[in-house]
Design a protein around this motif. Structure first.
Motif, PDB file in Angstrom:
ATOM      1  N   MET A   1       0.866  -1.269  -0.206  1.00  0.00           N
ATOM      2  CA  MET A   1       0.041   0.130  -0.140  1.00  0.00           C
ATOM      3  C   MET A   1       0.860   1.119  -0.074  1.00  0.00           C
ATOM      4  SD  MET A   1      -2.552   1.502   2.776  1.00  0.00           S
ATOM      5  CE  MET A   1      -3.971   0.155   2.608  1.00  0.00           C
ATOM      6  N   PRO A   2       0.805   1.985  -1.138  1.00  0.00           N
ATOM      7  CA  PRO A   2       1.835   3.383  -1.017  1.00  0.00           C
ATOM      8  C   PRO A   2       1.240   4.353  -0.104  1.00  0.00           C
ATOM      9  CG  PRO A   2       1.035   2.929  -3.381  1.00  0.00           C
ATOM     10  CD  PRO A   2       0.141   1.864  -2.362  1.00  0.00           C
ATOM     11  N   THR A   3       2.271   4.951   0.478  1.00  0.00           N
ATOM     12  CA  THR A   3       2.092   5.853   1.733  1.00  0.00           C
ATOM     13  C   THR A   3       3.050   6.916   1.502  1.00  0.00           C
ATOM     14  OG1 THR A   3       1.459   3.892   3.097  1.00  0.00           O
ATOM     15  CG2 THR A   3       2.105   6.045   4.199  1.00  0.00           C
ATOM     16  N   ARG A   4       2.329   8.231   1.832  1.00  0.00           N
ATOM     17  CA  ARG A   4       3.118   9.282   2.034  1.00  0.00           C
ATOM     18  C   ARG A   4       2.897   9.770   3.506  1.00  0.00           C
ATOM     19  NH1 ARG A   4       3.953  12.096  -2.833  1.00  0.00           N
ATOM     20  NH2 ARG A   4       5.272  13.655  -1.550  1.00  0.00           N
ATOM     21  N   LYS A   5       4.067  10.441   3.934  1.00  0.00           N
ATOM     22  CA  LYS A   5       3.918  10.968   5.245  1.00  0.00           C
ATOM     23  C   LYS A   5       4.542  12.528   5.229  1.00  0.00           C
ATOM     24  CE  LYS A   5       4.117   6.669   7.791  1.00  0.00           C
ATOM     25  NZ  LYS A   5       5.014   5.759   8.840  1.00  0.00           N
ATOM     26  N   PHE A   6       3.766  13.603   6.243  1.00  0.00           N
ATOM     27  CA  PHE A   6       4.247  14.652   6.286  1.00  0.00           C
ATOM     28  C   PHE A   6       4.255  15.378   7.790  1.00  0.00           C
ATOM     29  CE2 PHE A   6       1.662  13.846   2.345  1.00  0.00           C
ATOM     30  CZ  PHE A   6       2.819  14.067   1.368  1.00  0.00           C
ATOM     31  N   SER A   7       5.086  16.263   7.596  1.00  0.00           N
ATOM     32  CA  SER A   7       5.189  16.728   9.049  1.00  0.00           C
ATOM     33  C   SER A   7       4.276  18.158   8.851  1.00  0.00           C
ATOM     34  CB  SER A   7       6.350  17.133   9.581  1.00  0.00           C
ATOM     35  OG  SER A   7       7.255  18.053   8.664  1.00  0.00           O
ATOM     36  N   LEU A   8       3.883  18.711   9.921  1.00  0.00           N
ATOM     37  CA  LEU A   8       3.181  20.006   9.918  1.00  0.00           C
ATOM     38  C   LEU A   8       4.167  21.096   9.630  1.00  0.00           C
ATOM     39  CD1 LEU A   8       0.373  19.771  12.721  1.00  0.00           C
ATOM     40  CD2 LEU A   8       0.255  19.323  10.061  1.00  0.00           C
ATOM     41  N   LYS A   9       5.410  20.981  10.105  1.00  0.00           N
ATOM     42  CA  LYS A   9       6.341  22.117   9.884  1.00  0.00           C
ATOM     43  C   LYS A   9       7.697  21.410  10.003  1.00  0.00           C
ATOM     44  CE  LYS A   9       4.399  25.624  12.929  1.00  0.00           C
ATOM     45  NZ  LYS A   9       4.651  26.343  14.216  1.00  0.00           N
ATOM     46  N   SER A  10       8.491  22.028   9.166  1.00  0.00           N
ATOM     47  CA  SER A  10      10.072  21.333   8.739  1.00  0.00           C
ATOM     48  C   SER A  10      10.794  20.788  10.240  1.00  0.00           C
ATOM     49  CB  SER A  10      10.837  22.296   7.905  1.00  0.00           C
ATOM     50  OG  SER A  10      10.244  22.683   6.730  1.00  0.00           O
ATOM     51  N   GLY A  11      11.392  19.941  10.237  1.00  0.00           N
ATOM     52  CA  GLY A  11      11.997  19.471  11.361  1.00  0.00           C
ATOM     53  C   GLY A  11      11.117  18.821  12.368  1.00  0.00           C
ATOM     54  N   GLU A  12       9.722  18.775  12.265  1.00  0.00           N
ATOM     55  CA  GLU A  12       9.233  18.232  13.158  1.00  0.00           C
ATOM     56  C   GLU A  12       8.738  16.866  12.888  1.00  0.00           C
ATOM     57  OE1 GLU A  12       6.524  21.980  15.098  1.00  0.00           O
ATOM     58  OE2 GLU A  12       5.356  20.444  13.792  1.00  0.00           O
ATOM     59  N   ALA A  13       8.097  15.944  13.614  1.00  0.00           N
ATOM     60  CA  ALA A  13       7.689  14.363  13.613  1.00  0.00           C
ATOM     61  C   ALA A  13       6.612  14.717  12.403  1.00  0.00           C
ATOM     62  CB  ALA A  13       7.214  13.794  14.664  1.00  0.00           C
ATOM     63  N   LYS A  14       6.944  13.419  11.625  1.00  0.00           N
ATOM     64  CA  LYS A  14       5.628  13.190  10.326  1.00  0.00           C
ATOM     65  C   LYS A  14       4.356  12.752  10.850  1.00  0.00           C
ATOM     66  CE  LYS A  14       9.085  12.905   6.936  1.00  0.00           C
ATOM     67  NZ  LYS A  14       9.543  11.919   5.817  1.00  0.00           N
ATOM     68  N   ARG A  15       3.290  13.568  11.297  1.00  0.00           N
ATOM     69  CA  ARG A  15       2.080  13.380  11.632  1.00  0.00           C
ATOM     70  C   ARG A  15       0.725  13.137  10.929  1.00  0.00           C
ATOM     71  NH1 ARG A  15       1.344  18.069  16.269  1.00  0.00           N
ATOM     72  NH2 ARG A  15      -0.082  16.501  17.173  1.00  0.00           N
ATOM     73  N   VAL A  16       0.989  13.773   9.553  1.00  0.00           N
ATOM     74  CA  VAL A  16       0.181  13.430   8.427  1.00  0.00           C
ATOM     75  C   VAL A  16       0.425  12.315   7.538  1.00  0.00           C
ATOM     76  CG1 VAL A  16      -1.150  14.594   6.718  1.00  0.00           C
ATOM     77  CG2 VAL A  16      -0.359  16.046   8.629  1.00  0.00           C
ATOM     78  N   GLU A  17      -0.626  11.411   7.416  1.00  0.00           N
ATOM     79  CA  GLU A  17      -0.319  10.190   6.506  1.00  0.00           C
ATOM     80  C   GLU A  17      -1.426   9.973   5.574  1.00  0.00           C
ATOM     81  OE1 GLU A  17      -0.791   5.472   7.296  1.00  0.00           O
ATOM     82  OE2 GLU A  17       0.703   6.478   8.452  1.00  0.00           O
ATOM     83  N   LEU A  82       2.306  21.532   2.975  1.00  0.00           N
ATOM     84  CA  LEU A  82       3.118  20.897   4.038  1.00  0.00           C
ATOM     85  C   LEU A  82       4.556  20.390   3.450  1.00  0.00           C
ATOM     86  CD1 LEU A  82       0.528  18.320   5.620  1.00  0.00           C
ATOM     87  CD2 LEU A  82       1.065  20.534   6.399  1.00  0.00           C
ATOM     88  N   PRO A  83       5.494  20.580   4.500  1.00  0.00           N
ATOM     89  CA  PRO A  83       6.867  20.359   3.834  1.00  0.00           C
ATOM     90  C   PRO A  83       7.079  18.817   3.284  1.00  0.00           C
ATOM     91  CG  PRO A  83       6.893  21.412   6.145  1.00  0.00           C
ATOM     92  CD  PRO A  83       5.567  20.970   5.800  1.00  0.00           C
ATOM     93  N   GLY A  84       7.813  18.592   2.080  1.00  0.00           N
ATOM     94  CA  GLY A  84       8.064  17.540   1.525  1.00  0.00           C
ATOM     95  C   GLY A  84       6.940  17.104   0.391  1.00  0.00           C
ATOM     96  N   SER A  85       5.760  17.838   0.688  1.00  0.00           N
ATOM     97  CA  SER A  85       4.736  17.448  -0.319  1.00  0.00           C
ATOM     98  C   SER A  85       5.263  18.005  -1.596  1.00  0.00           C
ATOM     99  CB  SER A  85       3.149  18.018  -0.034  1.00  0.00           C
ATOM    100  OG  SER A  85       3.334  19.602   0.405  1.00  0.00           O
ATOM    101  N   ASP A  86       4.155  17.573  -2.589  1.00  0.00           N
ATOM    102  CA  ASP A  86       4.386  17.787  -4.218  1.00  0.00           C
ATOM    103  C   ASP A  86       4.298  18.951  -4.320  1.00  0.00           C
ATOM    104  OD1 ASP A  86       4.739  15.117  -4.465  1.00  0.00           O
ATOM    105  OD2 ASP A  86       2.964  14.768  -5.557  1.00  0.00           O
TER     106      ASP A  86
END
Length: 218
Positions: A1-17, A82-86
């Protein structure tokens, strides 16, 4: 199952999946491991949807967006990517200089193999010491873009690749060869580099806004 994870701010834990099955099926959106919504189909993802985040963190918008011939999974929090998103300008810029470095490395490798190994088939394609020099140039331009966010270096790399593509097409047609899939790959490479221009402009604008806010607070 493809999964993308993102943090709300740069340097923080990735909380959005964001995860899905197959080709954009059964899309699930989670925050801190808890599901906050999803999409039943790709068409629903194309339309986009907003999800409320807990603890007063605002809202999350997830959408599949077609931009300049490519498809982006857009993940916005309160309107900002979000940081790291497309759609994150840092991601687009990283792609731009990464592509330039890749072209430089492959050019150097091909030129060295052709020159040192005296590979006749590669030499007939024009691969040689000039290709090594061109590879070094692309590596320099890629590092310049990475370190200085230089639109000049980005423009030079784009122009060189565009001219090389035109030359390759003309040469192929003159020798009776077909254009083939090589032109498609070149277009994707040029597209990745081209998006770097808007990314740099956006990052410069964001930097200017932060400086303005800091000046007002002083």
């Amino acid at each position: 199952m493809p999964t993308r994870k993102f943090s709300l701010k740069s340097g923080e834990a990735k909380r959005v999946e964001v995860s899905w099955k197959g080709i954009w099926k059964d899309i699930r959106v989670r925050f801190d491991g808890q599901e906050i919504g999803g999409f039943e189909s790709k068409s629903a993802l194309d339309e986009g949807r907003e999800f409320q985040l807990p603890d007063g963190l605002g809202h999350l918008r997830v959408q599949l967006v077609r931009s300049m011939g490519s498809v982006e999974l857009q993940v916005l929090r309160n309107g900002s990517p979000l940081p790291g998103s497309d759609s994150d300008p840092n991601t687009k810029l990283k792609t731009a200089w990464g592509v330039i470095l890749f072209v430089g490395g492959m050019s150097m490798l091909a030129g060295l193999v052709s020159t040192i190994g005296q590979v006749e088939a590669m030499q007939r394609l024009g691969l040689g010491i000039e290709t090594v020099v061109l590879g070094v140039l692309f590596l320099g331009l890629g590092l310049w873009v990475r370190a200085r966010r230089s639109k000049i270096a980005l423009g030079i790399a784009f122009a060189l690749l565009a001219l090389d593509g035109v030359f390759s097409i003309v040469t192929s047609l003159e020798t009776g060869g077909g254009v083939g899939g090589g032109i498609v790959l070149r277009l994707f490479i040029l597209l990745g580099i081209f998006k770097g221009f808007s990314a740099i402009s956006q990052l410069e604008a964001e930097g200017g806004e932060r400086e303005g806010v800091a000046a007002l607070s002083d």
